[in-house]
Motif scaffolding. Structure first.
Motif, PDB file in Angstrom:
ATOM      1  N   PHE A  24      30.889  85.734  -7.109  1.00 43.82           N
ATOM      2  CA  PHE A  24      29.593  85.849  -7.285  1.00 43.82           C
ATOM      3  C   PHE A  24      28.727  84.725  -7.142  1.00 43.82           C
ATOM      4  O   PHE A  24      28.057  84.715  -7.755  1.00 43.82           O
ATOM      5  CB  PHE A  24      29.590  86.476  -8.834  1.00 43.82           C
ATOM      6  N   GLU A  25      29.496  83.624  -6.877  1.00 39.41           N
ATOM      7  CA  GLU A  25      28.644  82.207  -6.704  1.00 39.41           C
ATOM      8  C   GLU A  25      27.672  82.543  -5.498  1.00 39.41           C
ATOM      9  O   GLU A  25      27.988  82.256  -4.416  1.00 39.41           O
ATOM     10  CB  GLU A  25      29.479  81.244  -6.540  1.00 39.41           C
ATOM     11  N   ALA A  26      26.312  82.869  -5.842  1.00 40.15           N
ATOM     12  CA  ALA A  26      25.447  82.904  -4.749  1.00 40.15           C
ATOM     13  C   ALA A  26      24.018  82.954  -5.591  1.00 40.15           C
ATOM     14  O   ALA A  26      23.784  83.157  -6.514  1.00 40.15           O
ATOM     15  CB  ALA A  26      25.506  84.237  -4.129  1.00 40.15           C
ATOM     16  N   LYS A  27      22.933  82.101  -4.471  1.00 37.91           N
ATOM     17  CA  LYS A  27      21.717  81.598  -5.151  1.00 37.91           C
ATOM     18  C   LYS A  27      21.051  82.973  -5.430  1.00 37.91           C
ATOM     19  O   LYS A  27      20.401  83.231  -6.513  1.00 37.91           O
ATOM     20  CB  LYS A  27      20.989  80.886  -4.266  1.00 37.91           C
ATOM     21  N   ARG A  28      21.068  84.348  -4.672  1.00 33.64           N
ATOM     22  CA  ARG A  28      20.423  85.535  -5.122  1.00 33.64           C
ATOM     23  C   ARG A  28      20.851  86.308  -6.145  1.00 33.64           C
ATOM     24  O   ARG A  28      20.212  86.645  -6.910  1.00 33.64           O
ATOM     25  CB  ARG A  28      20.476  86.244  -4.001  1.00 33.64           C
ATOM     26  N   ILE A  29      22.244  85.966  -6.555  1.00 31.88           N
ATOM     27  CA  ILE A  29      22.708  86.634  -7.872  1.00 31.88           C
ATOM     28  C   ILE A  29      22.212  85.558  -9.124  1.00 31.88           C
ATOM     29  O   ILE A  29      21.705  86.187 -10.080  1.00 31.88           O
ATOM     30  CB  ILE A  29      24.348  86.713  -7.601  1.00 31.88           C
ATOM     31  N   PHE A  30      22.389  84.423  -8.763  1.00 29.24           N
ATOM     32  CA  PHE A  30      21.675  83.511  -9.964  1.00 29.24           C
ATOM     33  C   PHE A  30      20.549  83.659 -10.111  1.00 29.24           C
ATOM     34  O   PHE A  30      19.805  84.077 -11.193  1.00 29.24           O
ATOM     35  CB  PHE A  30      21.899  82.116  -9.438  1.00 29.24           C
ATOM     36  N   ASP A  31      19.609  84.160  -9.114  1.00 28.60           N
ATOM     37  CA  ASP A  31      18.272  84.199  -9.324  1.00 28.60           C
ATOM     38  C   ASP A  31      17.840  85.667  -9.913  1.00 28.60           C
ATOM     39  O   ASP A  31      16.916  85.779 -10.743  1.00 28.60           O
ATOM     40  CB  ASP A  31      17.434  84.269  -7.853  1.00 28.60           C
ATOM     41  N   LEU A  32      18.663  86.675  -9.533  1.00 27.12           N
ATOM     42  CA  LEU A  32      18.627  87.874 -10.058  1.00 27.12           C
ATOM     43  C   LEU A  32      18.711  87.993 -11.484  1.00 27.12           C
ATOM     44  O   LEU A  32      18.200  88.398 -12.563  1.00 27.12           O
ATOM     45  CB  LEU A  32      19.806  89.009  -9.575  1.00 27.12           C
ATOM     46  N   GLY A  39      22.117  85.449 -19.299  1.00 26.42           N
ATOM     47  CA  GLY A  39      22.839  84.152 -19.018  1.00 26.42           C
ATOM     48  C   GLY A  39      23.940  84.374 -18.398  1.00 26.42           C
ATOM     49  O   GLY A  39      24.751  85.453 -18.169  1.00 26.42           O
ATOM     50  N   HIS A  40      24.718  83.456 -17.723  1.00 24.98           N
ATOM     51  CA  HIS A  40      25.951  83.607 -16.841  1.00 24.98           C
ATOM     52  C   HIS A  40      26.853  82.636 -16.832  1.00 24.98           C
ATOM     53  O   HIS A  40      26.236  81.220 -16.957  1.00 24.98           O
ATOM     54  CB  HIS A  40      25.128  83.807 -15.625  1.00 24.98           C
ATOM     55  N   ILE A  41      28.027  82.762 -16.830  1.00 28.82           N
ATOM     56  CA  ILE A  41      29.217  81.804 -16.564  1.00 28.82           C
ATOM     57  C   ILE A  41      29.952  82.101 -15.495  1.00 28.82           C
ATOM     58  O   ILE A  41      30.824  83.193 -15.537  1.00 28.82           O
ATOM     59  CB  ILE A  41      30.077  81.594 -17.955  1.00 28.82           C
ATOM     60  N   ILE A  42      29.716  81.519 -14.347  1.00 28.02           N
ATOM     61  CA  ILE A  42      30.083  81.971 -13.044  1.00 28.02           C
ATOM     62  C   ILE A  42      30.637  80.773 -12.347  1.00 28.02           C
ATOM     63  O   ILE A  42      30.008  79.818 -12.329  1.00 28.02           O
ATOM     64  CB  ILE A  42      29.087  82.528 -11.855  1.00 28.02           C
ATOM     65  N   ALA A  43      32.073  80.810 -12.137  1.00 26.60           N
ATOM     66  CA  ALA A  43      32.688  79.572 -11.551  1.00 26.60           C
ATOM     67  C   ALA A  43      32.373  79.423 -10.232  1.00 26.60           C
ATOM     68  O   ALA A  43      32.250  80.195  -9.447  1.00 26.60           O
ATOM     69  CB  ALA A  43      34.277  79.713 -11.721  1.00 26.60           C
ATOM     70  N   TRP A  44      32.054  78.070  -9.799  1.00 26.98           N
ATOM     71  CA  TRP A  44      31.676  77.707  -8.575  1.00 26.98           C
ATOM     72  C   TRP A  44      32.827  77.215  -7.695  1.00 26.98           C
ATOM     73  O   TRP A  44      34.132  76.864  -8.289  1.00 26.98           O
ATOM     74  CB  TRP A  44      30.754  76.496  -8.614  1.00 26.98           C
ATOM     75  N   ARG A  45      32.695  77.757  -6.495  1.00 25.19           N
ATOM     76  CA  ARG A  45      34.265  77.249  -5.591  1.00 25.19           C
ATOM     77  C   ARG A  45      33.901  75.516  -5.408  1.00 25.19           C
ATOM     78  O   ARG A  45      32.748  75.320  -5.240  1.00 25.19           O
ATOM     79  CB  ARG A  45      33.930  77.946  -4.291  1.00 25.19           C
ATOM     80  N   ASP A  55      27.544  70.259 -15.183  1.00 26.91           N
ATOM     81  CA  ASP A  55      27.325  71.339 -16.085  1.00 26.91           C
ATOM     82  C   ASP A  55      27.835  72.887 -15.821  1.00 26.91           C
ATOM     83  O   ASP A  55      27.731  73.743 -16.265  1.00 26.91           O
ATOM     84  CB  ASP A  55      25.890  71.365 -16.651  1.00 26.91           C
ATOM     85  N   VAL A  56      28.468  72.869 -14.583  1.00 27.22           N
ATOM     86  CA  VAL A  56      29.046  74.169 -14.273  1.00 27.22           C
ATOM     87  C   VAL A  56      30.665  74.319 -14.151  1.00 27.22           C
ATOM     88  O   VAL A  56      31.162  73.079 -14.192  1.00 27.22           O
ATOM     89  CB  VAL A  56      28.710  74.586 -12.911  1.00 27.22           C
ATOM     90  N   LEU A  57      31.217  75.402 -14.092  1.00 28.51           N
ATOM     91  CA  LEU A  57      32.561  75.385 -14.205  1.00 28.51           C
ATOM     92  C   LEU A  57      32.822  75.585 -12.864  1.00 28.51           C
ATOM     93  O   LEU A  57      32.152  76.333 -11.781  1.00 28.51           O
ATOM     94  CB  LEU A  57      33.281  76.849 -14.612  1.00 28.51           C
ATOM     95  N   THR A  58      33.904  74.826 -12.264  1.00 25.06           N
ATOM     96  CA  THR A  58      34.499  74.651 -10.925  1.00 25.06           C
ATOM     97  C   THR A  58      36.145  75.314 -10.777  1.00 25.06           C
ATOM     98  O   THR A  58      36.679  74.824 -11.665  1.00 25.06           O
ATOM     99  CB  THR A  58      34.292  73.471 -10.465  1.00 25.06           C
TER     100      THR A  58
END
Length: 140
Positions: A24-32, A39-45, A55-58
């Protein structure tokens, strides 16, 4: 995802935080999510040539994540509830060989798991054993 959130969210439901894995790591999802004030905690690839912010999860080793301690705790707590049921359903229903990569594939798997969950719940109540409503093993 926007259509799904519109259908699920109503005036009676308030979502403060969403935890999701790296698909779910995508700019349009973050913007939505930002526009809906969720708030969101989405792990980045971890991608070659990209340095993820501190400051993000990887994602580290397919499942484990690294990043701020409080985000790891919340992420693991929220994801553990889902992963436990998914794992039991996959092992009991012989879905071990299926992969969960890609949004379309993930939505198919989630639909299958929800169908199994509802079928188990209905069957448990039909046989008069509501305590078995989450027991995949009993009905496998």
């Amino acid at each position: 995802m926007e259509e799904l959130l519109d259908r699920v969210l109503s005036e009676d439901i308030e979502v403060e935080l969403l935890a999701a894995d790296s698909q779910f790591e995508a700019k349009r999802i973050f913007d939505l999510l930002d526009s809906l004030k969720i708030g969101h905690i989405i792990a980045w690839r971890r991608l070659k040539g990209r340095v993820n912010p501190a400051d993000v999860l990887t994602v580290k080793d397919r499942i484990d994540v690294e990043g701020p301690e409080w985000k790891r705790v919340v992420y693991k707590r929220l994801r553990a509830m889902v992963e436990g049921f998914n794992g039991r359903a996959k092992s009991r229903m012989s879905y071990q060989r299926l992969t969960w990569q890609g949004l379309e594939n993930a939505s198919t798997h989630v639909s299958l798991v929800l169908m199994v969950a509802y079928a188990i719940c209905i069957a448990a109540y039909r046989i008069g054993r509501p305590e078995l409503r989450q027991s995949v093993a009993f009905f496998a």
